[in-house]
Design an enzyme around this catalytic site. Structure first.
Site, mmCIF file in Angstrom:
data_model
loop_
_atom_site.group_PDB
_atom_site.id
_atom_site.type_symbol
_atom_site.label_atom_id
_atom_site.label_comp_id
_atom_site.label_asym_id
_atom_site.label_seq_id
_atom_site.Cartn_x
_atom_site.Cartn_y
_atom_site.Cartn_z
ATOM 1 C CG HIS A 1 -15.336 72.167 -18.344
ATOM 2 N ND1 HIS A 1 -16.071 72.088 -19.539
ATOM 3 C CD2 HIS A 1 -15.110 71.578 -17.512
ATOM 4 C CE1 HIS A 1 -16.380 70.888 -19.604
ATOM 5 N NE2 HIS A 1 -15.529 70.374 -18.577
ATOM 6 C CB CYS B 1 -14.144 68.479 -15.885
ATOM 7 S SG CYS B 1 -12.267 68.565 -16.762
#
Length: 241
Positions: free
Chosen positions: A202, A216
């Site tokens: 992301h 992440c």
């Protein structure tokens, strides 16, 4: 090429030193690189006089030398975002990604060592081959590769999970996507591409030079915007060290 002893150069008078420098430049000889900085690893890249004569560039720099830098990075597949002669955040992250791949100090500053490495760069290859696009996160180098047909077509600066919340390694595919900001329990995610449970590639407003996320894989927000239309549900995602 034959190295020139710094002791020979250091004991010349200024005029003689300048003459020697011009002769070396014509001959294509090299000056040995300075000792490695304690701030991070380097490749021991030999710095040529041509590289040493280039201006030092950093975020905020402008002009023809910046355009030259951006053009070279773009040719090497780093995500500069465009050639405009302005050393902005996208150029900074492209330089950091280049320094990561080439084992240089990750300071985002283009000095003699980085200029020299741009002449003889490490050219990364994807670990996996797909006919379409795929995404690979190299956790050791802290970069993200967009690959296609066995070649890396784009290299992005990235920051993966810190030691206490590591990014899981393995082979997955993009399972779902959100076109916008997602407020998770651990922070804001821009345009997340989920590949395993709550783990995603992301965009983020903070992408340090080291592993800093909660698991992440972060990339800069503008880089995710440029990546968004290329990847989709089903795109292979490979995470490895």
């Amino acid at each position: 090429m034959l190295p020139v002893s710094p002791h020979v150069i250091g004991h010349r008078r200024p005029a003689a030193h300048a003459a020697l420098g011009m002769a070396l430049l014509v001959a294509g000889l090299a000056v040995p690189a300075a000792p490695a900085s304690a701030a991070g690893p380097t490749t021991g890249t030999t710095v040529t006089l041509a590289a040493a004569s280039q201006p030092t560039l950093r975020q905020g720099s402008r002009g023809a030398a910046v355009s030259q830098l951006q053009t070279r990075l773009t040719a090497l597949r780093y995500d500069v975002g465009g050639v405009d002669g302005i050393f902005g955040p996208s150029t900074h992250h492209a330089v950091v990604a280049f320094q990561k791949v080439n084992g240089l100090v990750r300071d985002g500053i283009v000095g003699p060592r980085t200029w020299a490495a741009l002449d003889r760069p490490v050219v990364p290859k994807p670990k996996y081959t797909h006919t379409g696009y795929s995404v690979e996160a190299n956790l050791t180098r802290q970069v993200l590769y967009l690959a296609k047909g066995g070649s890396v077509v784009r290299i992005l600066d990235a920051s993966s999970g810190k030691a206490s919340t590591p990014t899981p390694t393995g082979n997955w595919t993009v399972q779902r996507r959100i076109d916008g900001w997602r407020q998770s329990d651990l922070g804001l995610l821009w345009r997340p591409n989920y590949f395993y449970r709550g783990y995603a590639v992301h965009g983020a407003t903070s992408v340090p030079t080291y592993p800093a996320s909660h698991g992440c894989v972060r990339v800069p927000v503008p880089a995710m915007n440029r990546l968004w239309t290329t990847i989709r549900i089903g795109t292979p995602v490979h995470i490895y060290r």
